[in-house]
Design a protein around this motif. Structure first.
Motif, PDB file in Angstrom:
ATOM      1  N   ASP A   1       5.695 -11.248 -26.182  1.00 43.83           N
ATOM      2  CA  ASP A   1       5.842 -10.148 -27.213  1.00 43.83           C
ATOM      3  C   ASP A   1       4.924  -8.929 -26.911  1.00 43.83           C
ATOM      4  O   ASP A   1       5.047  -7.812 -27.192  1.00 43.83           O
ATOM      5  N   ALA A   2       3.504  -9.299 -26.398  1.00 44.45           N
ATOM      6  CA  ALA A   2       2.506  -8.236 -25.989  1.00 44.45           C
ATOM      7  C   ALA A   2       3.219  -7.422 -24.678  1.00 44.45           C
ATOM      8  O   ALA A   2       3.078  -6.211 -24.796  1.00 44.45           O
ATOM      9  N   THR A   3       3.823  -8.112 -23.966  1.00 46.63           N
ATOM     10  CA  THR A   3       4.445  -7.352 -22.760  1.00 46.63           C
ATOM     11  C   THR A   3       5.656  -6.328 -23.163  1.00 46.63           C
ATOM     12  O   THR A   3       5.517  -5.293 -22.774  1.00 46.63           O
ATOM     13  N   TYR A   4       6.407  -6.608 -24.090  1.00 42.83           N
ATOM     14  CA  TYR A   4       7.625  -5.906 -24.748  1.00 42.83           C
ATOM     15  C   TYR A   4       6.615  -4.703 -25.429  1.00 42.83           C
ATOM     16  O   TYR A   4       7.144  -3.683 -25.027  1.00 42.83           O
TER      17      TYR A   4
ATOM     18  N   THR B   1      13.089  -1.972 -21.105  1.00 43.34           N
ATOM     19  CA  THR B   1      13.911  -2.810 -20.625  1.00 43.34           C
ATOM     20  C   THR B   1      13.333  -4.431 -20.891  1.00 43.34           C
ATOM     21  O   THR B   1      13.864  -5.496 -20.584  1.00 43.34           O
ATOM     22  N   ALA B   2      11.948  -4.477 -21.041  1.00 44.05           N
ATOM     23  CA  ALA B   2      11.448  -5.732 -21.333  1.00 44.05           C
ATOM     24  C   ALA B   2      12.051  -6.544 -22.685  1.00 44.05           C
ATOM     25  O   ALA B   2      12.775  -5.777 -23.297  1.00 44.05           O
ATOM     26  N   GLU B   3      11.674  -7.800 -22.634  1.00 45.57           N
ATOM     27  CA  GLU B   3      12.287  -8.669 -23.597  1.00 45.57           C
ATOM     28  C   GLU B   3      11.305  -9.176 -24.560  1.00 45.57           C
ATOM     29  O   GLU B   3      10.336  -9.954 -23.746  1.00 45.57           O
ATOM     30  N   ASN B   4      11.443  -9.291 -25.672  1.00 42.51           N
ATOM     31  CA  ASN B   4      10.561 -10.163 -26.494  1.00 42.51           C
ATOM     32  C   ASN B   4      11.145 -11.647 -26.571  1.00 42.51           C
ATOM     33  O   ASN B   4      12.081 -11.923 -26.318  1.00 42.51           O
ATOM     34  N   THR B   5      10.191 -12.419 -27.371  1.00 42.20           N
ATOM     35  CA  THR B   5      10.624 -13.870 -27.692  1.00 42.20           C
ATOM     36  C   THR B   5      12.068 -13.999 -28.327  1.00 42.20           C
ATOM     37  O   THR B   5      12.935 -14.738 -27.777  1.00 42.20           O
TER      38      THR B   5
ATOM     39  N   VAL C   1      -2.438  -5.709 -19.738  1.00 41.37           N
ATOM     40  CA  VAL C   1      -1.547  -6.002 -21.088  1.00 41.37           C
ATOM     41  C   VAL C   1      -2.486  -6.740 -21.941  1.00 41.37           C
ATOM     42  O   VAL C   1      -2.615  -6.577 -23.174  1.00 41.37           O
ATOM     43  N   PHE C   2      -3.288  -7.587 -21.559  1.00 41.41           N
ATOM     44  CA  PHE C   2      -4.056  -8.773 -22.475  1.00 41.41           C
ATOM     45  C   PHE C   2      -5.373  -8.591 -22.378  1.00 41.41           C
ATOM     46  O   PHE C   2      -6.293  -8.929 -23.116  1.00 41.41           O
TER      47      PHE C   2
END
Length: 226
Positions: A126-129, A139-143, A104-105
């Motif tokens: 936010d990057a994971t979302y 299904t991921a969540e941002n901040t 991801v990063f």
């Protein structure tokens, strides 16, 4: 005024294995069980009992709450809620954290993102979302999503406690989302700082759903109960 003791769950197998653990779940280790039991005994020795108890519906949080309350406030029911879940990492759940960081990063380790000041927890969320956008559903969540549900929970808890004249509330939840929320309400948590397993962060409610942080990442009750 309502006092809220936020407890991070005890150590889990995924914590030891350094795996991404948000919605994913794993059992408490022997150390995690011992620390949760010690925390409950420490609360009892300090004369602390609870009028209400809440936990995330993930088994690691529920089990921690059960072990704490067995000494601190026996027979108090635990209200389980998805509002207290850890950040959902989507397709990266269960991955080794360093493999997750590389994918991801483009960083060698997860800790390097924080310790080297390269990314904040908010930027990681936010990057994971964004990295889950190819998933259907994502299904991921941002901040913003994380802070919305944590705000909803704590506002509801204070309203309920005040309406029922409850003075002390136990909340067993997770580390990353708690640190992000504390920073969102103005508490100066360093970007690379994470909560210890079985630690206590104490909030005092103020008017208009404001909070004062009285203790942060405190392990003194665990030590008292050993």
């Amino acid at each position: 005024m309502v006092e809220i003791d936020i407890v991070r769950h005890g150590q889990t197998q995924f914590n030891v294995e350094k795996r991404v653990q948000g919605l994913a779940d794993s059992e408490l280790t022997a150390q995690g069980i011992a620390d949760a039991q010690a925390l409950g005994r420490g609360f009892k020795k300090a004369g602390i009992s609870f009028d209400q108890a809440y936990s995330s519906d993930r088994k690691r949080a529920v089990k921690t709450a059960e072990l704490v309350l067995a000494s601190a406030t026996p027979n108090l029911a635990i209200n389980q809620t998805p509002l207290l879940r850890e950040e959902d990492y989507g397709k990266y759940e269960g991955w080794e954290t360093d493999a997750f960081a590389r994918d991801v990063f483009n960083l060698p380790t997860f800790r390097s993102a924080l310790d080297d000041g390269l990314m904040t927890l908010e930027e990681i969320a936010d990057a994971t979302y964004a990295a889950n956008m190819d998933e259907n559903p994502n299904t991921a969540e941002n901040t913003a999503m994380l802070m919305s549900r944590f705000n909803q929970f704590f506002n509801q808890v204070v309203d309920t406690a005040e309406a029922n004249q409850q003075q002390r509330v136990l909340v067993v939840t997770h580390g990353t989302i708690t640190v992000m929320w504390l920073r969102a309400i103005g508490y100066p948590v360093a970007d690379n700082q994470l909560l210890h397993n079985a630690s206590v962060t104490r909030l005092i409610s103020k008017p208009n759903h404001q909070f004062q942080v009285e203790r942060f990442d405190d392990l003194s009750y665990v030590e008292l109960g050993k």
